[in-house]
Design an enzyme around this catalytic site. Sequence first.
Site, PDB file in Angstrom:
ATOM      1  N   GLY A   1     -19.727  -9.216 -24.613  1.00  0.00           N
ATOM      2  CA  GLY A   1     -19.504  -8.505 -23.106  1.00  0.00           C
ATOM      3  C   GLY A   1     -20.172  -9.486 -22.116  1.00  0.00           C
ATOM      4  O   GLY A   1     -20.678 -10.296 -22.534  1.00  0.00           O
TER       5      GLY A   1
ATOM      6  N   HIS B   1     -26.221  -2.485 -24.364  1.00  0.00           N
ATOM      7  CA  HIS B   1     -26.832  -3.894 -24.015  1.00  0.00           C
ATOM      8  C   HIS B   1     -26.223  -4.366 -22.621  1.00  0.00           C
ATOM      9  O   HIS B   1     -26.932  -4.790 -21.742  1.00  0.00           O
ATOM     10  CB  HIS B   1     -26.176  -4.692 -25.020  1.00  0.00           C
ATOM     11  CG  HIS B   1     -26.657  -6.415 -24.916  1.00  0.00           C
ATOM     12  ND1 HIS B   1     -27.649  -6.979 -25.525  1.00  0.00           N
ATOM     13  CD2 HIS B   1     -26.057  -7.137 -23.747  1.00  0.00           C
ATOM     14  CE1 HIS B   1     -27.680  -8.301 -24.985  1.00  0.00           C
ATOM     15  NE2 HIS B   1     -26.807  -8.530 -23.835  1.00  0.00           N
ATOM     16  N   GLU B   2     -24.828  -3.855 -22.211  1.00  0.00           N
ATOM     17  CA  GLU B   2     -24.417  -4.425 -21.108  1.00  0.00           C
ATOM     18  C   GLU B   2     -24.768  -3.485 -19.798  1.00  0.00           C
ATOM     19  O   GLU B   2     -25.072  -4.085 -18.809  1.00  0.00           O
ATOM     20  CB  GLU B   2     -22.495  -4.467 -21.094  1.00  0.00           C
ATOM     21  CG  GLU B   2     -22.304  -5.318 -22.203  1.00  0.00           C
ATOM     22  CD  GLU B   2     -22.804  -6.734 -22.177  1.00  0.00           C
ATOM     23  OE1 GLU B   2     -22.954  -7.209 -20.960  1.00  0.00           O
ATOM     24  OE2 GLU B   2     -22.830  -7.343 -22.991  1.00  0.00           O
TER      25      GLU B   2
HETATM   26 ZN    ZN Z   1     -26.318 -10.005 -22.794  1.00  0.00          ZN
END
Ligand code: ZN
Length: 191
Positions: free
Chosen positions: A49, A144-145
């Site tokens: 990502g 996370h993104e």
């Molecule tokens: Zn990252």
Amino acid sequence: MSVREIATLGDPVLRERAVEVGAQELGSDEIQQLIDNLIETMRSAGGAGLAATQVSVPRRVAVIEVDDNPRYPYKPPISLTVIVNPTIEPLSEERLLINEGCLSVPNLRADLERFLDVRVRYLDRNGEPRELVARGLTAGTFQHEVDHLDGVLFLDRVSDPRTFSTWEQFERHHKAAFLARIAPYIRGAPE
Ligand code: ZN
């Protein structure tokens, strides 16, 4: 399309809260080109990502794709997903300890907790509202993104700094135990 330079740890842009993209603006050449560049840069770097802040554009846009990823060969596949103005809703309090890395944090990995089950609401690149439900490692990738868009890095969520390792040392000493731990959340495994 072009590959953009990825900002690395210490660059203040990674600590900015990215700004929402307006409905009109989403159709603009500037934002559509940003999305194309994110996709190309993510693929070129072998990431799972990439958030716009990582290419020094503090706007709430990220792309995710997992397809036989050499950096994360154990991750279940995710077809290319463009998320604009995403929000994450945890569907339970249950968490999973995941070992993560990041293109903006070269050669470092560590363990951190993510919500096991989440709902993600976002606009696609055409401005259509969408939502999806994700679990396990896939849920972790979305978290996370979206963290990136809030100026949060995985490092901030590491509760035990003793789990930090280089990629080489992770492979050598920690990967087997990690794979055993996440086995129930990998494609084909009973959940
Ligand atoms: Zn990252």
